[in-house]
Design an enzyme around this catalytic site. Structure first.
Site, PDB file in Angstrom:
ATOM      1  N   ASP A  95       0.833  -1.196   0.000  1.00 13.46           N
ATOM      2  CA  ASP A  95       0.000   0.000   0.000  1.00 13.46           C
ATOM      3  C   ASP A  95       0.874   1.254   0.000  1.00 13.46           C
ATOM      4  O   ASP A  95       2.092   1.184  -0.124  1.00 13.46           O
ATOM      5  CB  ASP A  95      -0.922  -0.062   1.221  1.00 13.46           C
ATOM      6  CG  ASP A  95      -2.163   0.800   1.097  1.00 13.46           C
ATOM      7  OD1 ASP A  95      -2.413   1.337   0.003  1.00 13.46           O
ATOM      8  OD2 ASP A  95      -2.889   0.930   2.100  1.00 13.46           O
ATOM      9  N   HIS A  96       0.256   2.403   0.185  1.00 15.60           N
ATOM     10  CA  HIS A  96       0.870   3.730   0.086  1.00 15.60           C
ATOM     11  C   HIS A  96       2.359   3.772   0.395  1.00 15.60           C
ATOM     12  O   HIS A  96       2.772   3.504   1.526  1.00 15.60           O
ATOM     13  CB  HIS A  96       0.161   4.702   1.037  1.00 15.60           C
ATOM     14  CG  HIS A  96      -1.242   4.993   0.653  1.00 15.60           C
ATOM     15  ND1 HIS A  96      -1.591   6.048  -0.146  1.00 15.60           N
ATOM     16  CD2 HIS A  96      -2.389   4.343   0.943  1.00 15.60           C
ATOM     17  CE1 HIS A  96      -2.900   6.048  -0.328  1.00 15.60           C
ATOM     18  NE2 HIS A  96      -3.403   5.024   0.323  1.00 15.60           N
ATOM     19  N   ASP A 131       2.851   6.264  -4.035  1.00 12.54           N
ATOM     20  CA  ASP A 131       1.988   7.363  -3.600  1.00 12.54           C
ATOM     21  C   ASP A 131       2.712   8.690  -3.832  1.00 12.54           C
ATOM     22  O   ASP A 131       3.484   9.140  -2.993  1.00 12.54           O
ATOM     23  CB  ASP A 131       1.628   7.190  -2.120  1.00 12.54           C
ATOM     24  CG  ASP A 131       0.674   8.268  -1.618  1.00 12.54           C
ATOM     25  OD1 ASP A 131       0.407   9.223  -2.374  1.00 12.54           O
ATOM     26  OD2 ASP A 131       0.205   8.157  -0.479  1.00 12.54           O
ATOM     27  N   GLU A 169      -2.904   8.448   6.898  1.00 20.29           N
ATOM     28  CA  GLU A 169      -2.656   7.012   6.950  1.00 20.29           C
ATOM     29  C   GLU A 169      -1.164   6.796   7.063  1.00 20.29           C
ATOM     30  O   GLU A 169      -0.378   7.259   6.235  1.00 20.29           O
ATOM     31  CB  GLU A 169      -3.201   6.289   5.707  1.00 20.29           C
ATOM     32  CG  GLU A 169      -2.987   4.780   5.780  1.00 20.29           C
ATOM     33  CD  GLU A 169      -3.651   4.027   4.635  1.00 20.29           C
ATOM     34  OE1 GLU A 169      -4.411   3.096   4.916  1.00 20.29           O
ATOM     35  OE2 GLU A 169      -3.399   4.375   3.480  1.00 20.29           O
ATOM     36  N   HIS A 212      -9.013   9.223   4.139  1.00 25.90           N
ATOM     37  CA  HIS A 212      -8.637   8.092   4.984  1.00 25.90           C
ATOM     38  C   HIS A 212      -9.164   8.297   6.407  1.00 25.90           C
ATOM     39  O   HIS A 212      -9.341   9.420   6.864  1.00 25.90           O
ATOM     40  CB  HIS A 212      -7.109   7.975   5.065  1.00 25.90           C
ATOM     41  CG  HIS A 212      -6.478   7.461   3.817  1.00 25.90           C
ATOM     42  ND1 HIS A 212      -5.375   8.044   3.244  1.00 25.90           N
ATOM     43  CD2 HIS A 212      -6.787   6.407   3.024  1.00 25.90           C
ATOM     44  CE1 HIS A 212      -5.029   7.382   2.159  1.00 25.90           C
ATOM     45  NE2 HIS A 212      -5.875   6.380   2.012  1.00 25.90           N
ATOM     46  N   GLY A 250      -9.742   5.286   0.800  1.00 25.56           N
ATOM     47  CA  GLY A 250     -10.526   5.962   1.834  1.00 25.56           C
ATOM     48  C   GLY A 250     -11.995   5.611   1.767  1.00 25.56           C
ATOM     49  O   GLY A 250     -12.859   6.480   1.850  1.00 25.56           O
ATOM     50  N   GLY A 251     -12.308   4.314   1.655  1.00 19.48           N
ATOM     51  CA  GLY A 251     -13.698   3.912   1.457  1.00 19.48           C
ATOM     52  C   GLY A 251     -14.514   3.727   2.716  1.00 19.48           C
ATOM     53  O   GLY A 251     -15.733   3.563   2.642  1.00 19.48           O
ATOM     54  N   SER A 252     -13.873   3.752   3.893  1.00 20.34           N
ATOM     55  CA  SER A 252     -14.614   3.515   5.135  1.00 20.34           C
ATOM     56  C   SER A 252     -15.700   4.577   5.327  1.00 20.34           C
ATOM     57  O   SER A 252     -15.435   5.769   5.211  1.00 20.34           O
ATOM     58  CB  SER A 252     -13.657   3.536   6.330  1.00 20.34           C
ATOM     59  OG  SER A 252     -12.726   2.475   6.243  1.00 20.34           O
ATOM     60  N   ASN A 271      -9.743  -0.061  -1.247  1.00 20.53           N
ATOM     61  CA  ASN A 271      -9.009  -0.301  -0.003  1.00 20.53           C
ATOM     62  C   ASN A 271      -9.947  -0.270   1.193  1.00 20.53           C
ATOM     63  O   ASN A 271     -10.774   0.629   1.327  1.00 20.53           O
ATOM     64  CB  ASN A 271      -7.919   0.755   0.179  1.00 20.53           C
ATOM     65  CG  ASN A 271      -6.792   0.626  -0.837  1.00 20.53           C
ATOM     66  OD1 ASN A 271      -6.875  -0.166  -1.774  1.00 20.53           O
ATOM     67  ND2 ASN A 271      -5.750   1.394  -0.645  1.00 20.53           N
ATOM     68  N   THR A 274      -9.714   0.873   7.873  1.00 17.06           N
ATOM     69  CA  THR A 274     -10.275   1.355   9.136  1.00 17.06           C
ATOM     70  C   THR A 274     -11.410   0.460   9.630  1.00 17.06           C
ATOM     71  O   THR A 274     -11.456   0.072  10.806  1.00 17.06           O
ATOM     72  CB  THR A 274     -10.776   2.797   8.971  1.00 17.06           C
ATOM     73  OG1 THR A 274      -9.689   3.619   8.560  1.00 17.06           O
ATOM     74  CG2 THR A 274     -11.352   3.328  10.273  1.00 17.06           C
TER      75      THR A 274
END
Length: 339
Positions: A95-96, A131, A169, A212, A250-252, A271, A274
């Site tokens: 990830d990032h 990123d 994040e 995020h 940042g889908g939470s 992704n 959280t």
């Protein structure tokens, strides 16, 4: 099944694009969270993506060691072994990775995979993320060009971020404001710099208000139509329908209709971190509160070994997280679609 080969991963992404669904990409930081992710995908009969961040890789290596490369390779080795017992395909992803961590994370991991591929083996990871959201777009794309060439030579897909995801994040802060929305001009610049597959395959994280971290539904203004505008701008110039394989960061807390629209516009990976962190930790809190006299040696007593055994509360934690992973598969329409 074994961890996905480059060919299987490519077919996973192609199938998701053709049939309009996306894979949850689940961040893990331990063998327990990795097993929970695998169990969740298997429950949903969905293939998926399991990923490790810079902080997660540090933690995998041991909190007193803190080496992102050794932690990542340990994660990959463990995943390769345990994934064989599950009836779904999973791809491994990092990830990032911001600019200041490239030389200690993504570049050496790509080099390790290249050495393995040159010897006739498979890459350790199926994709890596660069990123570049904290640097100007020109610099972002210049670094992306270099990384894309290296990744392609190692049979790896690169993920790039075009725009800025808000919130924080692993110490990377994106802030808030209008810069959270990628423009069609940004998308065109990306296609011009990286091509549309001829220079190597890449995933594109375009930003449409993503943030995020933790927020309640409706507190962030997502504009999935930005994804549609970007796809149409590039399609209009290059004559390739829905040219980008898109990623939703940042889908939470996102609303179901926002997730659905994003998938309709070409998102194949979302992704999830959280929400699954909470789903893992909440049962532990419940266990400890319900069994406090067993997990603590209260008033000089001996406690209850069966209640403070990490496997006791760990099973509850893994079940909670795997249920959230399966829920994400349903929301992204990948449930029941395993290759």
């Amino acid at each position: 099944m074994p961890v996905a080969t480059p060919e299987v991963y490519a077919e996973m992404l192609d199938k998701a694009k053709r049939e309009s669904y996306a894979y949850p990409a689940i961040n893990v930081s331990s063998s327990q969270t990795l097993n929970a992710a695998l169990a969740g995908f298997a429950e949903a009969e969905s293939d998926g993506i399991i990923q490790v961040s810079t902080g997660g890789a540090d933690y995998f290596s041991g909190p007193t060691v803190k080496n992102m490369v050794s932690g990542s390779l340990a994660f990959a080795a463990f995943a390769q072994e345990v994934a064989k017992k599950y009836p779904v395909n999973v791809a491994l992803h990092t990830d990032h990775c911001p600019k200041d961590k490239l030389d200690d994370f993504v570049r050496p991991l790509i080099a390790a995979s290249k050495e393995r591929v040159d010897a006739g083996g498979l890459p350790y990871f199926q994709s890596h993320m660069w990123d570049g959201s904290a640097v100007p777009l020109d610099e972002n794309l210049k670094i992306a060009q270099e990384l894309l060439a290296a990744a392609a030579a190692a049979r790896i897909i690169l993920e790039v971020e075009i725009g800025i995801v808000g919130g924080e994040e692993d110490g990377v802060e994106g802030g808030m404001g209008e810069h959270l929305y990628t423009t069609p001009e940004d998308a065109l610049a990306t296609a011009e710099a990286l091509g549309l597959g001829e220079k190597g395959r890449y995933l594109t994280a375009l930003t449409f208000g993503n943030v995020h971290g933790v927020y309640k539904p409706g507190n962030v203004t997502l504009k999935p139509e930005i994804l549609k505008a970007a796809q149409e701008a590039v399609a209009g110039k290059y004559g390739k329908e829905s040219p980008f394989d898109l990623v939703f960061h940042g889908g939470s807390g996102s609303l179901p209709e926002e997730i659905s629209a994003a998938v309709d516009y070409g998102v194949v990976k979302m992704n999830v971190d959280t929400d699954t962190q909470y789903a893992f930790t909440r049962p532990i809190a419940g266990w400890m509160l319900s069994n406090y006299d067993g997990v603590l040696k209260v008033d000089g007593e001996v406690g209850n070994k069966k209640q403070y055994d990490p496997r006791a509360w760990g099973k509850a934690a893994e079940a909670g997280m795997s249920a959230r992973v399966a829920e994400a598969c349903t929301a992204l329409r990948s449930a029941g679609t395993s290759l």
